[in-house]
Design a protein around this motif. Sequence first.
Motif, PDB file in Angstrom:
ATOM      1  N   TRP A   1     -64.617  10.287  -6.178  1.00  0.00           N
ATOM      2  CA  TRP A   1     -65.413   9.125  -6.565  1.00  0.00           C
ATOM      3  C   TRP A   1     -64.527   7.981  -7.046  1.00  0.00           C
ATOM      4  O   TRP A   1     -64.764   6.822  -6.702  1.00  0.00           O
ATOM      5  N   GLU A   2     -63.503   8.290  -7.830  1.00  0.00           N
ATOM      6  CA  GLU A   2     -62.601   7.240  -8.327  1.00  0.00           C
ATOM      7  C   GLU A   2     -61.809   6.604  -7.201  1.00  0.00           C
ATOM      8  O   GLU A   2     -61.431   5.438  -7.274  1.00  0.00           O
ATOM      9  N   GLY A   3     -61.570   7.350  -6.123  1.00  0.00           N
ATOM     10  CA  GLY A   3     -60.859   6.804  -4.972  1.00  0.00           C
ATOM     11  C   GLY A   3     -61.626   5.702  -4.263  1.00  0.00           C
ATOM     12  O   GLY A   3     -61.035   4.896  -3.548  1.00  0.00           O
ATOM     13  N   VAL A   4     -62.936   5.652  -4.466  1.00  0.00           N
ATOM     14  CA  VAL A   4     -63.767   4.631  -3.825  1.00  0.00           C
ATOM     15  C   VAL A   4     -64.301   3.632  -4.840  1.00  0.00           C
ATOM     16  O   VAL A   4     -64.307   2.425  -4.594  1.00  0.00           O
TER      17      VAL A   4
ATOM     18  N   MET B   1     -79.094  -2.100 -13.700  1.00  0.00           N
ATOM     19  CA  MET B   1     -79.939  -1.307 -12.808  1.00  0.00           C
ATOM     20  C   MET B   1     -79.422   0.125 -12.867  1.00  0.00           C
ATOM     21  O   MET B   1     -78.229   0.363 -12.678  1.00  0.00           O
ATOM     22  N   VAL B   2     -80.327   1.069 -13.142  1.00  0.00           N
ATOM     23  CA  VAL B   2     -79.946   2.477 -13.217  1.00  0.00           C
ATOM     24  C   VAL B   2     -80.528   3.206 -12.019  1.00  0.00           C
ATOM     25  O   VAL B   2     -81.738   3.138 -11.767  1.00  0.00           O
ATOM     26  N   LEU B   3     -79.661   3.881 -11.284  1.00  0.00           N
ATOM     27  CA  LEU B   3     -80.062   4.686 -10.133  1.00  0.00           C
ATOM     28  C   LEU B   3     -79.640   6.121 -10.406  1.00  0.00           C
ATOM     29  O   LEU B   3     -78.547   6.359 -10.925  1.00  0.00           O
ATOM     30  N   SER B   4     -80.505   7.067 -10.061  1.00  0.00           N
ATOM     31  CA  SER B   4     -80.188   8.467 -10.305  1.00  0.00           C
ATOM     32  C   SER B   4     -80.678   9.315  -9.140  1.00  0.00           C
ATOM     33  O   SER B   4     -81.856   9.278  -8.798  1.00  0.00           O
ATOM     34  N   ALA B   5     -79.773  10.049  -8.543  1.00  0.00           N
ATOM     35  CA  ALA B   5     -80.128  10.950  -7.445  1.00  0.00           C
ATOM     36  C   ALA B   5     -79.322  12.228  -7.593  1.00  0.00           C
ATOM     37  O   ALA B   5     -78.088  12.210  -7.563  1.00  0.00           O
ATOM     38  N   SER B   6     -80.031  13.319  -7.753  1.00  0.00           N
ATOM     39  CA  SER B   6     -79.370  14.616  -7.919  1.00  0.00           C
ATOM     40  C   SER B   6     -78.439  14.927  -6.759  1.00  0.00           C
ATOM     41  O   SER B   6     -77.373  15.503  -6.947  1.00  0.00           O
ATOM     42  N   GLN B   7     -78.843  14.543  -5.568  1.00  0.00           N
ATOM     43  CA  GLN B   7     -78.101  14.908  -4.367  1.00  0.00           C
ATOM     44  C   GLN B   7     -76.773  14.156  -4.235  1.00  0.00           C
ATOM     45  O   GLN B   7     -75.902  14.582  -3.474  1.00  0.00           O
ATOM     46  N   LEU B   8     -76.601  13.051  -4.925  1.00  0.00           N
ATOM     47  CA  LEU B   8     -75.373  12.275  -4.775  1.00  0.00           C
ATOM     48  C   LEU B   8     -74.126  13.074  -5.152  1.00  0.00           C
ATOM     49  O   LEU B   8     -73.051  12.833  -4.602  1.00  0.00           O
ATOM     50  N   ALA B   9     -74.259  14.017  -6.058  1.00  0.00           N
ATOM     51  CA  ALA B   9     -73.098  14.828  -6.439  1.00  0.00           C
ATOM     52  C   ALA B   9     -72.576  15.640  -5.268  1.00  0.00           C
ATOM     53  O   ALA B   9     -71.408  16.026  -5.244  1.00  0.00           O
ATOM     54  N   SER B  10     -73.424  15.879  -4.272  1.00  0.00           N
ATOM     55  CA  SER B  10     -72.992  16.679  -3.124  1.00  0.00           C
ATOM     56  C   SER B  10     -72.280  15.846  -2.061  1.00  0.00           C
ATOM     57  O   SER B  10     -71.788  16.400  -1.087  1.00  0.00           O
ATOM     58  N   LEU B  11     -72.207  14.528  -2.238  1.00  0.00           N
ATOM     59  CA  LEU B  11     -71.462  13.714  -1.276  1.00  0.00           C
ATOM     60  C   LEU B  11     -69.988  14.069  -1.396  1.00  0.00           C
ATOM     61  O   LEU B  11     -69.388  13.893  -2.448  1.00  0.00           O
ATOM     62  N   SER B  12     -69.417  14.563  -0.331  1.00  0.00           N
ATOM     63  CA  SER B  12     -68.027  15.027  -0.423  1.00  0.00           C
ATOM     64  C   SER B  12     -67.093  14.276   0.514  1.00  0.00           C
ATOM     65  O   SER B  12     -65.881  14.425   0.402  1.00  0.00           O
TER      66      SER B  12
ATOM     67  N   ILE C   1     -70.205  -1.838 -10.514  1.00  0.00           N
ATOM     68  CA  ILE C   1     -70.825  -0.526 -10.315  1.00  0.00           C
ATOM     69  C   ILE C   1     -70.076   0.511 -11.144  1.00  0.00           C
ATOM     70  O   ILE C   1     -68.842   0.588 -11.084  1.00  0.00           O
ATOM     71  N   ALA C   2     -70.828   1.304 -11.898  1.00  0.00           N
ATOM     72  CA  ALA C   2     -70.241   2.400 -12.674  1.00  0.00           C
ATOM     73  C   ALA C   2     -70.921   3.699 -12.268  1.00  0.00           C
ATOM     74  O   ALA C   2     -72.108   3.716 -11.948  1.00  0.00           O
ATOM     75  N   ILE C   3     -70.162   4.781 -12.288  1.00  0.00           N
ATOM     76  CA  ILE C   3     -70.663   6.104 -11.913  1.00  0.00           C
ATOM     77  C   ILE C   3     -70.659   6.993 -13.161  1.00  0.00           C
ATOM     78  O   ILE C   3     -69.676   7.022 -13.900  1.00  0.00           O
TER      79      ILE C   3
ATOM     80  N   HIS D   1     -76.179   7.360 -11.716  1.00  0.00           N
ATOM     81  CA  HIS D   1     -76.141   8.699 -12.311  1.00  0.00           C
ATOM     82  C   HIS D   1     -76.184   9.684 -11.149  1.00  0.00           C
ATOM     83  O   HIS D   1     -77.199   9.804 -10.487  1.00  0.00           O
ATOM     84  N   ILE D   2     -75.045  10.343 -10.896  1.00  0.00           N
ATOM     85  CA  ILE D   2     -74.993  11.209  -9.723  1.00  0.00           C
ATOM     86  C   ILE D   2     -75.508  12.613 -10.029  1.00  0.00           C
ATOM     87  O   ILE D   2     -75.736  13.388  -9.115  1.00  0.00           O
TER      88      ILE D   2
END
Length: 181
Positions: free
Chosen positions: A177-180, A96-107, A126-128, A6-7
């Motif tokens: 994100w879909e590119g990776v 497994m659920v991972l959530s980091a608010s900051q991940l959305a800023s990965l550009s 892996i799903a986003i 969860h980005i």
Amino acid sequence: MKILVHIGLPLCGNAAVQAALADSRAALLAQGVLVPEALGRKNHARLYMAVSDPDNIDPLRAARGYALPEAQERLRQSVEQDLRDAASDAPDARLMVLSASQLASLSNRSELERLKALLSAVSDDIAIVAHVDDQARLLLRHYAETLRDGRTAPLQRDLAEESALDWLDHAAMAQRWEGVF
């Protein structure tokens, strides 16, 4: 085990999602859903700090002592081991659920590739997921929040800075994100 990442997007309810996941951790595990605590009780910020570009030192990484590339690499290794340990400690978990608010800023693609490589140490499934909202509403909430925090610069400054509001371009974010993944 499948990994759901969860980005989060700023101002789209990710804090509420993270609080619900943290509050329901034991009940979720009983249902086969692992929400590891080692990466952060609610927000898995360590995951973000481990994969951000080494030369892109944000205030969070600097404040937590991971500014130097060697320190960040030790963090990456620690996060990878924490993910492996969490998965092996919950052999019946299917998700497994991972959530980091900051991940959305990965550009940068390199950051996303680093994240995928790190997660692939545990699973290739892996799903986003990103919660989004209308960009105009998000921009208004962003501006209001920064005003509450003591903003002194006009919004025009953010609009003029090319990457300041990248997270508002949902189509570009999805394409990155879909590119990776």
